[in-house]
Design a protein around this motif. Structure first.
Motif, PDB file in Angstrom:
ATOM      1  N   ALA A  10       4.532  -3.039   9.066  1.00 29.42           N
ATOM      2  CA  ALA A  10       5.393  -4.191   9.364  1.00 29.42           C
ATOM      3  C   ALA A  10       6.780  -3.764   9.824  1.00 29.42           C
ATOM      4  N   GLY A  11       7.075  -2.466   9.713  1.00 27.38           N
ATOM      5  CA  GLY A  11       8.418  -1.981  10.060  1.00 27.38           C
ATOM      6  C   GLY A  11       8.646  -1.925  11.563  1.00 27.38           C
ATOM      7  N   PHE A  12       9.794  -1.381  11.926  1.00 29.44           N
ATOM      8  CA  PHE A  12      10.202  -1.357  13.342  1.00 29.44           C
ATOM      9  C   PHE A  12       9.159  -0.624  14.210  1.00 29.44           C
ATOM     10  N   ILE A  13       8.928   0.634  13.922  1.00 33.21           N
ATOM     11  CA  ILE A  13       8.014   1.398  14.782  1.00 33.21           C
ATOM     12  C   ILE A  13       6.570   0.975  14.521  1.00 33.21           C
ATOM     13  N   GLY A  14       6.252   0.709  13.248  1.00 35.42           N
ATOM     14  CA  GLY A  14       4.887   0.320  12.894  1.00 35.42           C
ATOM     15  C   GLY A  14       4.449  -0.950  13.601  1.00 35.42           C
ATOM     16  N   LEU A  31      -0.855  -1.600   5.270  1.00 35.61           N
ATOM     17  CA  LEU A  31      -0.353  -1.562   3.891  1.00 35.61           C
ATOM     18  C   LEU A  31       1.171  -1.518   3.951  1.00 35.61           C
ATOM     19  N   ASP A  32       1.818  -2.517   3.357  1.00 35.25           N
ATOM     20  CA  ASP A  32       3.289  -2.563   3.389  1.00 35.25           C
ATOM     21  C   ASP A  32       3.764  -3.330   2.168  1.00 35.25           C
ATOM     22  N   ASP A  33       4.877  -2.877   1.584  1.00 32.73           N
ATOM     23  CA  ASP A  33       5.443  -3.626   0.446  1.00 32.73           C
ATOM     24  C   ASP A  33       6.602  -4.523   0.897  1.00 32.73           C
ATOM     25  N   PHE A  34       6.884  -4.541   2.177  1.00 34.29           N
ATOM     26  CA  PHE A  34       7.955  -5.357   2.774  1.00 34.29           C
ATOM     27  C   PHE A  34       9.323  -5.062   2.158  1.00 34.29           C
ATOM     28  N   SER A  35       9.494  -3.826   1.667  1.00 34.51           N
ATOM     29  CA  SER A  35      10.800  -3.472   1.098  1.00 34.51           C
ATOM     30  C   SER A  35      11.847  -3.361   2.201  1.00 34.51           C
ATOM     31  N   ASN A  36      11.415  -3.128   3.430  1.00 33.73           N
ATOM     32  CA  ASN A  36      12.383  -3.059   4.536  1.00 33.73           C
ATOM     33  C   ASN A  36      11.840  -3.771   5.771  1.00 33.73           C
ATOM     34  N   SER A  37      11.106  -4.846   5.559  1.00 35.64           N
ATOM     35  CA  SER A  37      10.516  -5.555   6.709  1.00 35.64           C
ATOM     36  C   SER A  37      10.119  -6.957   6.278  1.00 35.64           C
ATOM     37  N   SER A  38       9.595  -7.707   7.231  1.00 32.82           N
ATOM     38  CA  SER A  38       9.238  -9.104   6.975  1.00 32.82           C
ATOM     39  C   SER A  38       7.786  -9.347   7.384  1.00 32.82           C
ATOM     40  N   GLY A  58       1.611  -4.127  -0.834  1.00 30.17           N
ATOM     41  CA  GLY A  58       1.727  -3.287  -2.024  1.00 30.17           C
ATOM     42  C   GLY A  58       2.408  -1.975  -1.718  1.00 30.17           C
ATOM     43  N   ASP A  59       2.523  -1.183  -2.776  1.00 28.52           N
ATOM     44  CA  ASP A  59       3.303   0.053  -2.721  1.00 28.52           C
ATOM     45  C   ASP A  59       2.399   1.250  -2.472  1.00 28.52           C
ATOM     46  N   LEU A  60       2.809   2.043  -1.531  1.00 20.41           N
ATOM     47  CA  LEU A  60       2.107   3.272  -1.157  1.00 20.41           C
ATOM     48  C   LEU A  60       1.891   4.204  -2.345  1.00 20.41           C
ATOM     49  N   ARG A  61       2.792   4.130  -3.316  1.00 23.47           N
ATOM     50  CA  ARG A  61       2.723   5.071  -4.436  1.00 23.47           C
ATOM     51  C   ARG A  61       1.752   4.625  -5.521  1.00 23.47           C
ATOM     52  N   HIS A  85       0.765   6.976   9.251  1.00 27.35           N
ATOM     53  CA  HIS A  85       1.591   6.864   8.047  1.00 27.35           C
ATOM     54  C   HIS A  85       3.080   6.721   8.392  1.00 27.35           C
ATOM     55  N   PHE A  86       3.507   5.443   8.489  1.00 31.26           N
ATOM     56  CA  PHE A  86       4.920   5.140   8.776  1.00 31.26           C
ATOM     57  C   PHE A  86       5.730   4.888   7.502  1.00 31.26           C
ATOM     58  N   ALA A  87       5.071   4.422   6.422  1.00 29.11           N
ATOM     59  CA  ALA A  87       5.824   3.920   5.260  1.00 29.11           C
ATOM     60  C   ALA A  87       6.739   5.003   4.719  1.00 29.11           C
ATOM     61  N   LEU A  89      11.267   5.792   3.512  1.00 33.26           N
ATOM     62  CA  LEU A  89      12.679   5.417   3.570  1.00 33.26           C
ATOM     63  C   LEU A  89      13.354   6.324   4.588  1.00 33.26           C
ATOM     64  N   LYS A  90      14.371   5.784   5.308  1.00 33.49           N
ATOM     65  CA  LYS A  90      14.850   6.523   6.483  1.00 33.49           C
ATOM     66  C   LYS A  90      16.365   6.587   6.646  1.00 33.49           C
ATOM     67  N   ALA A  91      17.140   6.100   5.669  1.00 31.92           N
ATOM     68  CA  ALA A  91      18.597   6.067   5.871  1.00 31.92           C
ATOM     69  C   ALA A  91      19.237   7.332   5.288  1.00 31.92           C
ATOM     70  N   PRO A 153      19.040  15.041   2.328  1.00 30.85           N
ATOM     71  CA  PRO A 153      17.807  14.828   1.553  1.00 30.85           C
ATOM     72  C   PRO A 153      16.699  14.154   2.376  1.00 30.85           C
ATOM     73  N   TYR A 154      17.056  13.195   3.218  1.00 30.81           N
ATOM     74  CA  TYR A 154      16.020  12.555   4.054  1.00 30.81           C
ATOM     75  C   TYR A 154      15.269  13.607   4.874  1.00 30.81           C
ATOM     76  N   GLY A 155      16.043  14.481   5.538  1.00 31.01           N
ATOM     77  CA  GLY A 155      15.426  15.533   6.351  1.00 31.01           C
ATOM     78  C   GLY A 155      14.585  16.479   5.501  1.00 31.01           C
ATOM     79  N   THR A 157      12.944  15.675   2.827  1.00 31.30           N
ATOM     80  CA  THR A 157      11.659  15.043   2.466  1.00 31.30           C
ATOM     81  C   THR A 157      10.684  15.106   3.647  1.00 31.30           C
ATOM     82  N   LYS A 158      11.184  14.930   4.860  1.00 28.09           N
ATOM     83  CA  LYS A 158      10.286  14.996   6.034  1.00 28.09           C
ATOM     84  C   LYS A 158       9.754  16.420   6.203  1.00 28.09           C
ATOM     85  N   ALA A 159      10.639  17.415   6.035  1.00 19.54           N
ATOM     86  CA  ALA A 159      10.205  18.810   6.167  1.00 19.54           C
ATOM     87  C   ALA A 159       9.183  19.139   5.073  1.00 19.54           C
TER      88      ALA A 159
END
Ligand SMILES: NC(=O)c1ccc[n+]([C@@H]2O[C@H](COP(=O)([O-])OP(=O)(O)OC[C@H]3O[C@@H](n4cnc5c(N)ncnc54)[C@H](O)[C@@H]3O)[C@@H](O)[C@H]2O)c1
Length: 347
Positions: A10-14, A31-38, A58-61, A85-87, A89-91, A153-155, A157-159
């Motif tokens: 449901a997110g931007f790229i997804g 699968l989306d928990d809508f924590s950052n989308s509608s 629901g939550d991926l975790r 797998h887009f779900a 956090l990205k800020a 930290p974001y970077g 987690t991706k690495a």
């Protein structure tokens, strides 16, 4: 055509990728928990594609939920063949303030997903990675062989997820088909203006900020640094139209499903840099609105120029970007002007 699980669909790229995949004939479970989308984004995705998708909220975790998703698809005789797998956090700033949350959602969430996929024999994955993991690049344009040296930290987690995927692929090289797609700066919107980027609060990224200034939601843009070693002194980034990025996912999926098991690590970018001031001018031209700005101090953690070398993706996927900066601004404005408050209050 395949049955696919799209986390964070449901997110931007997804959401843009879901339109492209539905149009290509795939069956989707989002699968989306809508924590950052509608949820409205997914209604519009189905309206644009003229086809429906299955939504699991629901939550991926949540391992019980993940098990249910895969088990019920198996039981229906339509197993999940691949996952995009887009779900996550990205800020960047938020990741500095809340590192455990980022490690939990991005890394523990990915691990939970991979365990369930493995248990159900689903071993094809497209993962949303980021150019952030290059940190301060030593070579520009940046090839995939550049050192992975994240600076936040974001970077990290991706690495770390990329590392986990490499270990997994090495453990069963005849089984796993994995693409780590390192996105540069995705912007713009579907040309219909029905779906687009809808950040919560103050946007972290240039494009949504510029478009909110143009529509009058914010007074002026702060340009971080006017003394970078670039032609006009403002920072240069590789912007990629979100529809080009969505098509890159379809191409990556086709490559994985149509070839031997392998691990692909690819930059998805245009290979062309645009400065902050060029973006401002292009957005003003597309919107017919003024975008007032002021040049302020540099932000810690920014690099002068970040541009992809996208040649490997062209070679391996037969994919390259098609859309220009003017297209990104036109479509971004179509979304912003038709949805001044994003999905809020939309039906
Ligand atoms: N937008 C960018 O500039 C950019 C650049 C590089 C990489 N990426 C990566 O691409 C992916 C998608 O980015 P986006 O811009 O579409 O972000 P987004 O926030 O719009 O989309 C992420 C989606 O995941 C969902 N989500 C978050 N945590 C979840 C959880 N625990 N369980 C279920 N769903 C959850 C959100 O509700 C949202 O719909 C992210 O992994 C991001 O890190 C984004």
């Amino acid at each position: 055509m395949a049955r696919l699980l799209i986390t964070g669909g449901a997110g931007f790229i997804g959401s843009h990728t879901c339109v492209v995949l539905l149009e290509a004939g795939h069956d989707l479970v989002v699968l989306d928990d809508f924590s950052n989308s509608s949820p409205v984004a997914l209604e519009r995705v189905q309206e644009l594609a003229g086809r429906s998708l299955e939504l699991v909220r629901g939550d991926l975790r949540d391992p019980v939920l993940l098990e249910q998703v895969f088990a019920s698809a198996d039981a229906a005789g339509a197993p999940i063949e691949a996952v995009i797998h887009f779900a996550g956090l990205k800020a960047v700033g938020e990741s500095v303030a809340q590192p455990l949350r980022y490690w939990d959602v991005n890394v523990a969430g990915s691990r939970a997903l991979l365990s369930t996929m493995d248990a159900h024999g689903c071993r094809t994955l497209v993962f949303s990675s980021s150019a952030t993991l290059y940190g301060y690049p030593e070579t520009v344009p940046i090839p995939e062989t550049a050192p992975v040296q994240p600076i936040n930290p974001y970077g990290h987690t991706k690495a770390s997820v990329e590392r986990m995927l490499a270990d997994l692929a090495a453990s069963a090289p005849d089984a796993w088909r994995i693409a780590c797609l390192r996105y540069f700066n995705p912007v713009g919107a579907h040309p219909s203006g029905r779906i687009g980027e809808d950040p919560n609060g103050i946007p972290n990224n240039l494009f949504p900020f510029v478009s909110q200034v143009a529509i009058g939601r914010r007074q002026r843009l702060s340009v971080f640094g006017g003394d970078w070693p670039t032609p006009d002194g403002s920072g240069v980034r590789d912007y990629i139209h979100v529809m080009d990025l969505a098509e890159g996912h379809r191409a990556a999926l086709d490559a994985l499903l149509g070839d031997r098991p392998q691990l692909l690590t690819l930059n998805l970018g245009s290979g062309v840099g645009a400065s902050v001031l060029e973006v401002v001018r292009a957005f003003e031209a597309a919107s017919g609105r003024a975008v007032p700005y002021e040049v302020v101090d540099r932000r810690p953690g920014d690099a002068a120029i970040t541009v992809a070398d996208p040649s490997l993706a062209a070679e391996r996927l037969g994919w390259r970007t098609q859309r220009s900066l003017a297209d990104m601004c036109r479509d971004g404005w179509a979304w912003q002007s038709a949805n001044p408050q994003g999905y809020q209050g939309a039906s």
